[in-house]
Design a protein around this motif. Structure first.
Motif, PDB file in Angstrom:
ATOM      1  N   ALA A   9       0.840  -1.202   0.000  1.00  0.00           N
ATOM      2  CA  ALA A   9       0.000   0.000   0.000  1.00  0.00           C
ATOM      3  C   ALA A   9       0.871   1.246   0.000  1.00  0.00           C
ATOM      4  O   ALA A   9       1.946   1.269   0.598  1.00  0.00           O
ATOM      5  CB  ALA A   9      -0.893  -0.008   1.233  1.00  0.00           C
ATOM      6  N   ALA A  10       0.361   2.277  -0.664  1.00  0.00           N
ATOM      7  CA  ALA A  10       1.114   3.517  -0.740  1.00  0.00           C
ATOM      8  C   ALA A  10       1.172   4.164   0.626  1.00  0.00           C
ATOM      9  O   ALA A  10       0.224   4.110   1.415  1.00  0.00           O
ATOM     10  CB  ALA A  10       0.436   4.448  -1.739  1.00  0.00           C
ATOM     11  N   GLY A  11       2.325   4.806   0.911  1.00  0.00           N
ATOM     12  CA  GLY A  11       2.481   5.490   2.177  1.00  0.00           C
ATOM     13  C   GLY A  11       2.755   6.948   1.960  1.00  0.00           C
ATOM     14  O   GLY A  11       2.859   7.428   0.822  1.00  0.00           O
ATOM     15  N   VAL A  12       2.900   7.685   3.036  1.00  0.00           N
ATOM     16  CA  VAL A  12       3.251   9.096   2.975  1.00  0.00           C
ATOM     17  C   VAL A  12       4.722   9.208   2.562  1.00  0.00           C
ATOM     18  O   VAL A  12       5.568   8.480   3.090  1.00  0.00           O
ATOM     19  CB  VAL A  12       3.028   9.775   4.336  1.00  0.00           C
ATOM     20  N   ILE A  13       4.988  10.098   1.623  1.00  0.00           N
ATOM     21  CA  ILE A  13       6.346  10.300   1.139  1.00  0.00           C
ATOM     22  C   ILE A  13       6.834  11.659   1.608  1.00  0.00           C
ATOM     23  O   ILE A  13       6.121  12.666   1.484  1.00  0.00           O
ATOM     24  CB  ILE A  13       6.399  10.215  -0.394  1.00  0.00           C
ATOM     25  N   GLN A  14       8.045  11.682   2.143  1.00  0.00           N
ATOM     26  CA  GLN A  14       8.639  12.951   2.561  1.00  0.00           C
ATOM     27  C   GLN A  14      10.005  13.117   1.902  1.00  0.00           C
ATOM     28  O   GLN A  14      10.746  12.149   1.741  1.00  0.00           O
ATOM     29  CB  GLN A  14       8.812  12.997   4.085  1.00  0.00           C
ATOM     30  N   SER A  15      10.302  14.354   1.560  1.00  0.00           N
ATOM     31  CA  SER A  15      11.618  14.631   1.009  1.00  0.00           C
ATOM     32  C   SER A  15      12.087  16.015   1.446  1.00  0.00           C
ATOM     33  O   SER A  15      11.263  16.916   1.664  1.00  0.00           O
ATOM     34  CB  SER A  15      11.586  14.553  -0.522  1.00  0.00           C
ATOM     35  N   PRO A  16      13.390  16.198   1.623  1.00  0.00           N
ATOM     36  CA  PRO A  16      14.381  15.134   1.610  1.00  0.00           C
ATOM     37  C   PRO A  16      14.310  14.320   2.895  1.00  0.00           C
ATOM     38  O   PRO A  16      13.590  14.675   3.812  1.00  0.00           O
ATOM     39  CB  PRO A  16      15.690  15.923   1.522  1.00  0.00           C
ATOM     40  N   ARG A  17      15.039  13.251   2.973  1.00  0.00           N
ATOM     41  CA  ARG A  17      15.052  12.449   4.194  1.00  0.00           C
ATOM     42  C   ARG A  17      16.007  13.025   5.220  1.00  0.00           C
ATOM     43  O   ARG A  17      15.792  12.895   6.427  1.00  0.00           O
ATOM     44  CB  ARG A  17      15.431  11.009   3.873  1.00  0.00           C
ATOM     45  N   HIS A  18      17.068  13.648   4.720  1.00  0.00           N
ATOM     46  CA  HIS A  18      18.043  14.283   5.601  1.00  0.00           C
ATOM     47  C   HIS A  18      18.382  15.657   5.019  1.00  0.00           C
ATOM     48  O   HIS A  18      18.459  15.813   3.801  1.00  0.00           O
ATOM     49  CB  HIS A  18      19.319  13.440   5.701  1.00  0.00           C
ATOM     50  N   LEU A  19      18.595  16.607   5.932  1.00  0.00           N
ATOM     51  CA  LEU A  19      18.896  17.964   5.496  1.00  0.00           C
ATOM     52  C   LEU A  19      19.812  18.609   6.523  1.00  0.00           C
ATOM     53  O   LEU A  19      19.532  18.555   7.730  1.00  0.00           O
ATOM     54  CB  LEU A  19      17.593  18.763   5.363  1.00  0.00           C
ATOM     55  N   ILE A  20      20.899  19.185   6.030  1.00  0.00           N
ATOM     56  CA  ILE A  20      21.824  19.889   6.915  1.00  0.00           C
ATOM     57  C   ILE A  20      21.872  21.340   6.478  1.00  0.00           C
ATOM     58  O   ILE A  20      22.106  21.634   5.304  1.00  0.00           O
ATOM     59  CB  ILE A  20      23.241  19.266   6.876  1.00  0.00           C
ATOM     60  N   LYS A  21      21.652  22.251   7.424  1.00  0.00           N
ATOM     61  CA  LYS A  21      21.632  23.685   7.137  1.00  0.00           C
ATOM     62  C   LYS A  21      22.458  24.431   8.169  1.00  0.00           C
ATOM     63  O   LYS A  21      22.704  23.933   9.269  1.00  0.00           O
ATOM     64  CB  LYS A  21      20.188  24.202   7.161  1.00  0.00           C
TER      65      LYS A  21
END
Lengths: 114, 112
Positions: free
Chosen positions: A1-13
């Motif tokens: 089943a389709a799930g929630v997609i988030q992007s990016p998975r990692h982010l450095i600022k």
């Protein structure tokens, strides 16, 4: 089943920079929620959108804003980043119009502010 | 203000050793109580929704129950793969549809 997609998975600022987190809800889900989870903490509700309109507002700082687009995906915009913004950011979605209360969470975006 | 308290904070069990996790809540008009499982660095995974006192739901080795003041998550004959943090959350008619108020969670470790 389709799930929630988030992007990016990692982010450095760096401090004072901006960041944009994206969320793609489960197909047919009309409501999107954003949560912030600090290390060892429980998820804290930030903001939600139902049918592209802001629904509820939680503990979201004024430096953050969010919106939901016509295709139901949502973006969380974070400006003037602070060290304390380092956390896991989760998006969740639900099928509110169908009367379903359960919120299904994405895998999260880990934001690190240096 | 809605409040959720989970106990114990951490629980270590031997494989096959059944136990229960507690979630006490204070809420103005309970709309629903939710149980989630969360693995480190991952998003909460939905387990159960309970709406009214006396309601019970089961899934594999897990069984959730609800009273007017608390909920229990019973784990029967746990396996190492059940190790995770279990989160309880409430939704109230007053706080709004969106707001899930979470407890701090119970970190469960099941040893072989």
């Amino acid at each position: 089943a389709a799930g929630v997609i988030q992007s990016p998975r990692h982010l450095i600022k760096e401090k004072r920079e901006t960041a944009t987190l994206k969320c793609y809800p489960i197909p047919r889900h009309d409501t999107v929620y954003w949560y912030q989870q600090g290390p060892g903490q429980d998820p804290q509700f930030l903001i939600s959108f139902y049918e592209k309109m802001q629904s509820d507002k939680g503990s979201i700082p004024d430096r953050f804003s969010a919106q939901q687009f016509s295709d139901y995906h949502s973006e969380l915009n974070m400006s003037s980043l602070e060290l304390g913004d380092s956390a896991l950011y989760f998006c969740a979605s639900s099928e509110r119009l169908a009367g379903v209360d359960e919120q299904f969470f994405g895998p999260g975006t880990r934001l690190t502010v240096l | 203000e809605d409040q959720v308290t989970q106990s114990p904070e951490a629980l270590r069990l031997q494989e096959g050793e059944s136990s229960s996790l507690n979630c006490s809540y204070t809420v103005s008009g309970l709309r629903g109580l939710f149980w989630y499982r969360q693995d480190p660095g991952k998003g909460p995974e939905f387990l159960f929704t309970l709406y009214s006192a006396g309601e019970e739901k089961e899934k594999e080795r897990l069984k959730a129950t609800l009273t007017k003041k608390e909920s229990f998550l019973h784990i029967t004959a746990p396996k190492p793969e059940d190790s995770a943090t279990y989160l309880c959350a409430v939704q109230s008619h007053v706080s709004g549809y969106s707001t899930l108020t979470f407890g701090k969670g119970t970190m469960l470790l099941v040893s072989p």
